[in-house]
Design a protein around this motif. Sequence first.
Motif, PDB file in Angstrom:
ATOM      1  N   LEU A  34       0.814  -1.215   0.000  1.00 50.62           N
ATOM      2  CA  LEU A  34       0.000   0.000   0.000  1.00 50.62           C
ATOM      3  C   LEU A  34       0.851   1.269   0.000  1.00 50.62           C
ATOM      4  O   LEU A  34       0.361   2.351  -0.334  1.00 50.62           O
ATOM      5  CB  LEU A  34      -0.935   0.008   1.221  1.00 50.62           C
ATOM      6  CG  LEU A  34      -2.033  -1.065   1.249  1.00 50.62           C
ATOM      7  CD1 LEU A  34      -2.857  -0.925   2.510  1.00 50.62           C
ATOM      8  CD2 LEU A  34      -2.925  -0.943   0.020  1.00 50.62           C
ATOM      9  N   ILE A  35       2.128   1.117   0.397  1.00 49.37           N
ATOM     10  CA  ILE A  35       3.030   2.276   0.386  1.00 49.37           C
ATOM     11  C   ILE A  35       3.109   2.857  -1.022  1.00 49.37           C
ATOM     12  O   ILE A  35       3.264   4.069  -1.206  1.00 49.37           O
ATOM     13  CB  ILE A  35       4.428   1.876   0.890  1.00 49.37           C
ATOM     14  CG1 ILE A  35       4.369   1.450   2.359  1.00 49.37           C
ATOM     15  CG2 ILE A  35       5.431   3.017   0.724  1.00 49.37           C
ATOM     16  CD1 ILE A  35       5.683   0.924   2.907  1.00 49.37           C
ATOM     17  N   PHE A  45       3.795  21.053  -5.186  1.00 52.87           N
ATOM     18  CA  PHE A  45       4.450  19.994  -4.416  1.00 52.87           C
ATOM     19  C   PHE A  45       3.734  18.669  -4.645  1.00 52.87           C
ATOM     20  O   PHE A  45       2.573  18.505  -4.260  1.00 52.87           O
ATOM     21  CB  PHE A  45       4.442  20.343  -2.924  1.00 52.87           C
ATOM     22  CG  PHE A  45       5.119  19.303  -2.071  1.00 52.87           C
ATOM     23  CD1 PHE A  45       6.493  19.168  -2.061  1.00 52.87           C
ATOM     24  CD2 PHE A  45       4.355  18.434  -1.285  1.00 52.87           C
ATOM     25  CE1 PHE A  45       7.119  18.204  -1.287  1.00 52.87           C
ATOM     26  CE2 PHE A  45       4.963  17.466  -0.507  1.00 52.87           C
ATOM     27  CZ  PHE A  45       6.355  17.356  -0.511  1.00 52.87           C
ATOM     28  N   LYS A  46       4.427  17.750  -5.311  1.00 48.56           N
ATOM     29  CA  LYS A  46       3.862  16.430  -5.572  1.00 48.56           C
ATOM     30  C   LYS A  46       4.771  15.374  -4.955  1.00 48.56           C
ATOM     31  O   LYS A  46       5.989  15.422  -5.129  1.00 48.56           O
ATOM     32  CB  LYS A  46       3.714  16.193  -7.072  1.00 48.56           C
ATOM     33  CG  LYS A  46       2.709  17.134  -7.730  1.00 48.56           C
ATOM     34  CD  LYS A  46       2.539  16.828  -9.205  1.00 48.56           C
ATOM     35  CE  LYS A  46       1.514  17.759  -9.823  1.00 48.56           C
ATOM     36  NZ  LYS A  46       1.305  17.484 -11.266  1.00 48.56           N
ATOM     37  N   PHE A  47       4.131  14.446  -4.269  1.00 52.19           N
ATOM     38  CA  PHE A  47       4.896  13.439  -3.525  1.00 52.19           C
ATOM     39  C   PHE A  47       4.288  12.073  -3.785  1.00 52.19           C
ATOM     40  O   PHE A  47       3.131  11.818  -3.459  1.00 52.19           O
ATOM     41  CB  PHE A  47       4.853  13.773  -2.025  1.00 52.19           C
ATOM     42  CG  PHE A  47       5.606  12.795  -1.162  1.00 52.19           C
ATOM     43  CD1 PHE A  47       6.983  12.843  -1.072  1.00 52.19           C
ATOM     44  CD2 PHE A  47       4.925  11.822  -0.436  1.00 52.19           C
ATOM     45  CE1 PHE A  47       7.678  11.951  -0.271  1.00 52.19           C
ATOM     46  CE2 PHE A  47       5.599  10.925   0.362  1.00 52.19           C
ATOM     47  CZ  PHE A  47       6.993  10.999   0.440  1.00 52.19           C
ATOM     48  N   HIS A  48       5.060  11.179  -4.418  1.00 50.38           N
ATOM     49  CA  HIS A  48       4.606   9.816  -4.691  1.00 50.38           C
ATOM     50  C   HIS A  48       5.729   8.862  -4.309  1.00 50.38           C
ATOM     51  O   HIS A  48       6.784   8.853  -4.953  1.00 50.38           O
ATOM     52  CB  HIS A  48       4.241   9.664  -6.170  1.00 50.38           C
ATOM     53  CG  HIS A  48       3.631   8.328  -6.488  1.00 50.38           C
ATOM     54  ND1 HIS A  48       3.445   7.867  -7.771  1.00 50.38           N
ATOM     55  CD2 HIS A  48       3.147   7.348  -5.678  1.00 50.38           C
ATOM     56  CE1 HIS A  48       2.894   6.665  -7.737  1.00 50.38           C
ATOM     57  NE2 HIS A  48       2.710   6.330  -6.483  1.00 50.38           N
ATOM     58  N   LEU A  49       5.510   8.091  -3.248  1.00 52.98           N
ATOM     59  CA  LEU A  49       6.566   7.233  -2.710  1.00 52.98           C
ATOM     60  C   LEU A  49       7.116   6.261  -3.745  1.00 52.98           C
ATOM     61  O   LEU A  49       8.328   6.054  -3.824  1.00 52.98           O
ATOM     62  CB  LEU A  49       6.042   6.472  -1.489  1.00 52.98           C
ATOM     63  CG  LEU A  49       6.187   7.173  -0.134  1.00 52.98           C
ATOM     64  CD1 LEU A  49       5.539   6.355   0.964  1.00 52.98           C
ATOM     65  CD2 LEU A  49       7.650   7.427   0.202  1.00 52.98           C
ATOM     66  N   ALA A  50       6.230   5.659  -4.516  1.00 51.25           N
ATOM     67  CA  ALA A  50       6.677   4.666  -5.489  1.00 51.25           C
ATOM     68  C   ALA A  50       7.626   5.277  -6.516  1.00 51.25           C
ATOM     69  O   ALA A  50       8.545   4.620  -7.014  1.00 51.25           O
ATOM     70  CB  ALA A  50       5.481   4.036  -6.191  1.00 51.25           C
ATOM     71  N   GLU A  51       7.425   6.566  -6.830  1.00 53.12           N
ATOM     72  CA  GLU A  51       8.266   7.241  -7.820  1.00 53.12           C
ATOM     73  C   GLU A  51       9.595   7.698  -7.235  1.00 53.12           C
ATOM     74  O   GLU A  51      10.478   8.151  -7.961  1.00 53.12           O
ATOM     75  CB  GLU A  51       7.512   8.430  -8.414  1.00 53.12           C
ATOM     76  CG  GLU A  51       6.309   8.016  -9.258  1.00 53.12           C
ATOM     77  CD  GLU A  51       5.541   9.207  -9.792  1.00 53.12           C
ATOM     78  OE1 GLU A  51       5.901  10.352  -9.423  1.00 53.12           O
ATOM     79  OE2 GLU A  51       4.592   8.997 -10.551  1.00 53.12           O
ATOM     80  N   MET A  52       9.738   7.601  -5.905  1.00 48.69           N
ATOM     81  CA  MET A  52      11.005   7.976  -5.268  1.00 48.69           C
ATOM     82  C   MET A  52      12.066   6.884  -5.403  1.00 48.69           C
ATOM     83  O   MET A  52      13.214   7.073  -5.038  1.00 48.69           O
ATOM     84  CB  MET A  52      10.777   8.284  -3.786  1.00 48.69           C
ATOM     85  CG  MET A  52      10.018   9.565  -3.523  1.00 48.69           C
ATOM     86  SD  MET A  52       9.726   9.815  -1.754  1.00 48.69           S
ATOM     87  CE  MET A  52      11.410   9.935  -1.127  1.00 48.69           C
ATOM     88  N   GLY A  53      11.651   5.722  -5.889  1.00 53.43           N
ATOM     89  CA  GLY A  53      12.605   4.638  -6.115  1.00 53.43           C
ATOM     90  C   GLY A  53      12.674   3.600  -5.018  1.00 53.43           C
ATOM     91  O   GLY A  53      13.569   2.752  -5.025  1.00 53.43           O
ATOM     92  N   ILE A  54      11.724   3.631  -4.069  1.00 52.06           N
ATOM     93  CA  ILE A  54      11.785   2.657  -2.971  1.00 52.06           C
ATOM     94  C   ILE A  54      11.513   1.229  -3.437  1.00 52.06           C
ATOM     95  O   ILE A  54      11.879   0.279  -2.753  1.00 52.06           O
ATOM     96  CB  ILE A  54      10.809   3.021  -1.824  1.00 52.06           C
ATOM     97  CG1 ILE A  54       9.357   2.987  -2.317  1.00 52.06           C
ATOM     98  CG2 ILE A  54      11.144   4.367  -1.218  1.00 52.06           C
ATOM     99  CD1 ILE A  54       8.344   3.129  -1.196  1.00 52.06           C
TER     100      ILE A  54
END
Length: 278
Positions: A34-35, A45-54
């Motif tokens: 779900l992360i 300001f746009k924040f998407h965890l999956a796009e941060m490379g995790i």
Amino acid sequence: MKRLLSIELQKIWLNKASRVLTLTYFILLSFIALIASIKFDLGIFKFHLAEMGIFNFPFIWHFNTYIAAILKLFLAIVIVSMMANEYSYGTLKQNLIDGMSKKEFILSKFLTVVLFAFISTVFVFIMSLILGFSFSSYTELSIVFSDLEYLLAFFIKLVAFFSFCLFLGILVKRSAFALGFLFVWNIIEGIIKGILTFKIFPESTIAARIMQFFPLESMSNLIVEPISRLSLVKTIGTQIGVENIKDYSVHFTTILIVLSWTLIFIYLSYKLLKNRDL
């Protein structure tokens, strides 16, 4: 061995609380996925965890094992309760009367610990593959299957932690007190670490070299936090003048220390049970 393991699994499955906690643990593990859906869109300001490379290979092995290890407390409760119930329901004495030796009894518990750790590791492996192939920018097999040492570290960390919980369950006999002792021991290690780091050996690595031999600290050292490895975090650190010199590797010496503690906990569990009048 199969017979011993079968007996333990039946005890856990027939206990409603243990069954619920075990299922909850694996359900929560799956929630790591779900992360990927976490998004914030606040104007510029746009924040998407999956796009941060995790979820990029091979970083995902580090990230997922670290997050999954945090949830180990749910199975720790099952392990401690498993031992406490042996005293509460008299099944320990009954098993010994039925011909099971104390060595076989401890072995059955340890096999259960190893099984839980193994299933957890396989679960995280499969989930990481699914998430990685769904979101990773790199899917070459040579990259996908690199850094798998984090899975080994995860497995060893769970076995050691659950062995510690098993020892506490035998030592204290009551699950609430055993978990309380675990919490207190964690605080004690934290206090010792603070004193060594800030009072006795400030501006030195001596404190870390001493602390690496403590049980919970050594388990923690197996998988170092991965967030500061992200390129975005590194960029922010560079901009504010913070240099990241952290070592994220899984070290053989740390594995050896943790395995040693595992053997110590299992041996002490056996000695306690052997010398105790049941």
